[in-house]
Design a protein around this motif. Structure first.
Motif, mmCIF file in Angstrom:
data_model
loop_
_atom_site.group_PDB
_atom_site.id
_atom_site.type_symbol
_atom_site.label_atom_id
_atom_site.label_comp_id
_atom_site.label_asym_id
_atom_site.label_seq_id
_atom_site.Cartn_x
_atom_site.Cartn_y
_atom_site.Cartn_z
ATOM 1 N N CYS A 1 44.509 34.109 40.760
ATOM 2 C CA CYS A 1 43.952 34.138 39.400
ATOM 3 C C CYS A 1 44.842 34.963 38.467
ATOM 4 C CB CYS A 1 42.495 34.585 39.394
ATOM 5 S SG CYS A 1 42.183 36.324 39.284
ATOM 6 N N GLN B 1 42.777 35.219 46.577
ATOM 7 C CA GLN B 1 42.137 34.718 45.355
ATOM 8 C C GLN B 1 42.537 35.558 44.138
ATOM 9 O OE1 GLN B 1 37.862 34.012 45.516
ATOM 10 N NE2 GLN B 1 38.012 33.476 47.677
ATOM 11 N N ASP C 1 47.830 32.744 37.542
ATOM 12 C CA ASP C 1 47.397 31.723 36.587
ATOM 13 C C ASP C 1 47.260 32.307 35.177
ATOM 14 O OD1 ASP C 1 46.192 29.054 35.985
ATOM 15 O OD2 ASP C 1 44.440 30.306 35.535
ATOM 16 N N PRO D 1 38.628 37.393 40.320
ATOM 17 C CA PRO D 1 38.552 35.948 40.592
ATOM 18 C C PRO D 1 37.284 35.349 39.981
ATOM 19 C CG PRO D 1 39.149 37.158 42.593
ATOM 20 C CD PRO D 1 38.785 38.191 41.554
ATOM 21 N N ASP E 1 36.950 36.876 31.651
ATOM 22 C CA ASP E 1 38.022 36.042 32.206
ATOM 23 C C ASP E 1 39.265 36.210 31.324
ATOM 24 O OD1 ASP E 1 37.622 34.457 29.954
ATOM 25 O OD2 ASP E 1 36.552 32.877 31.042
#
Ligand SMILES: [Zn+2]
Length: 289
Positions: A79, A75, A82, A12, A44
């Motif tokens: 993520c 969380q 996404d 996250p 990321d």
């Protein structure tokens, strides 16, 4: 040759921005210890894709972490979801689960599967705080078995050096579970902690007929000979290239984590092109079919 990675972590955003503070706020004591290791790198979703492009990795299975708390689990899954949505065709994901949090974890699992997660894991009961006989965990395994789903377990080697975060994960637990839930496609991370050796026992080989192994963090644990040795013990269709990116698996050779060095190691150890193609990608495709 197309390379597909079966074991990549995405954490996250809040956890990556301030690992110690985030872990303290969330009560994630185990992850806090690992996050301060100099081996841990950070990336990321966009950075993962950039590194994949640089190193010739077409696709990665993003896997969850074995969080101790429901909030971190939530969380994590947000993520991952996404990342998969924002990079079509590059990622699939396994959801984190938190059986230690009780019945609500079952609803969270149903929601994750409905949202398109391809399986669950990485799980580590000894850290998360549930037992193999926990009723919520057993209900998760029952559901997954019925759906012929996938479960990724973190497995540690029973002998070897000590390192931060190492906890014992008795190999018999996995053999027993694989025997009880034979339709689950089990993935045992980190070469299954050496379980491939016990495939020489026919009873273990039978119980583990649907057990797959990934190579995550291999260079931190084993010499490159592991590829050939493992291939002499388990069928080549059940070993999957997995890096554990963004962990720095070659700390002396990497200032930043990458995929390329482990791919090179696999290529240097596996002579047969068909076996190499299976391990570097086709087996992951079959797992996710
Ligand atoms: Zn692991």
């Amino acid at each position: 040759m197309v390379v597909r990675d079966a074991h990549v972590h995405l954490f996250p955003a809040g956890a990556m921005a301030d690992p110690a503070g985030w872990a303290a706020r969330h009560g994630e004591t185990h992850w806090a210890r690992l996050a301060q290791s100099p081996l841990q790198g950070w990336a990321d979703a966009d950075a993962i894709v950039r590194q994949m492009d640089m190193d010739g990795i077409e696709f990665a299975l993003l896997v969850g972490w074995y969080w101790q708390t429901a909030a971190a689990t939530e969380q994590q899954n947000a993520c991952l979801h996404d990342a998969v949505a924002r990079h079509p065709g590059r990622f699939a994901a396994f959801a984190s689960v938190a059986p230690q949090c009780g019945e609500t974890a079952l609803a969270a699992l149903d929601a994750a599967l409905a949202a398109g997660f391809a399986g669950i894991g990485e799980c580590l009961p000894q850290v998360q705080g549930f037992g193999w006989d926990d009723p919520v965990w057993l209900a998760m395994l029952h559901t997954t078995n019925q759906r012929r789903g996938r479960v990724l377990m973190h497995v540690t080697e029973p002998v070897g050096h000590l390192y931060p975060g190492k906890v014992a994960t008795p190999l018999q637990d996995f053999v027993t579970a694989a025997g009880c839930y034979p339709d689950i496609r089990w993935v045992l991370a980190h070469w299954g902690g050496g379980l491939p050796f016990y495939h020489l026992n026919p009873a273990v080989a039978t119980a583990c007929a649907n057990v797959w192994y990934d190579t995550a963090a291999s260079p931190l644990l084993y010499s490159p000979a592991i590829w050939r040795v493992a291939l002499s013990l388990v069928p080549p269709g059940r070993i999957m290239f997995g890096s554990d990116y963004p962990l720095r698996c070659y700390p002396r050779r990497q200032s930043q984590p990458d995929f390329r060095l482990l791919v090179d190691e696999a290529r240097s150890q596996i002579d047969d092109p068909a076996t190499l193609a299976a391990i570097l990608g086709q087996n992951l495709d079959r797992l996710l079919e």
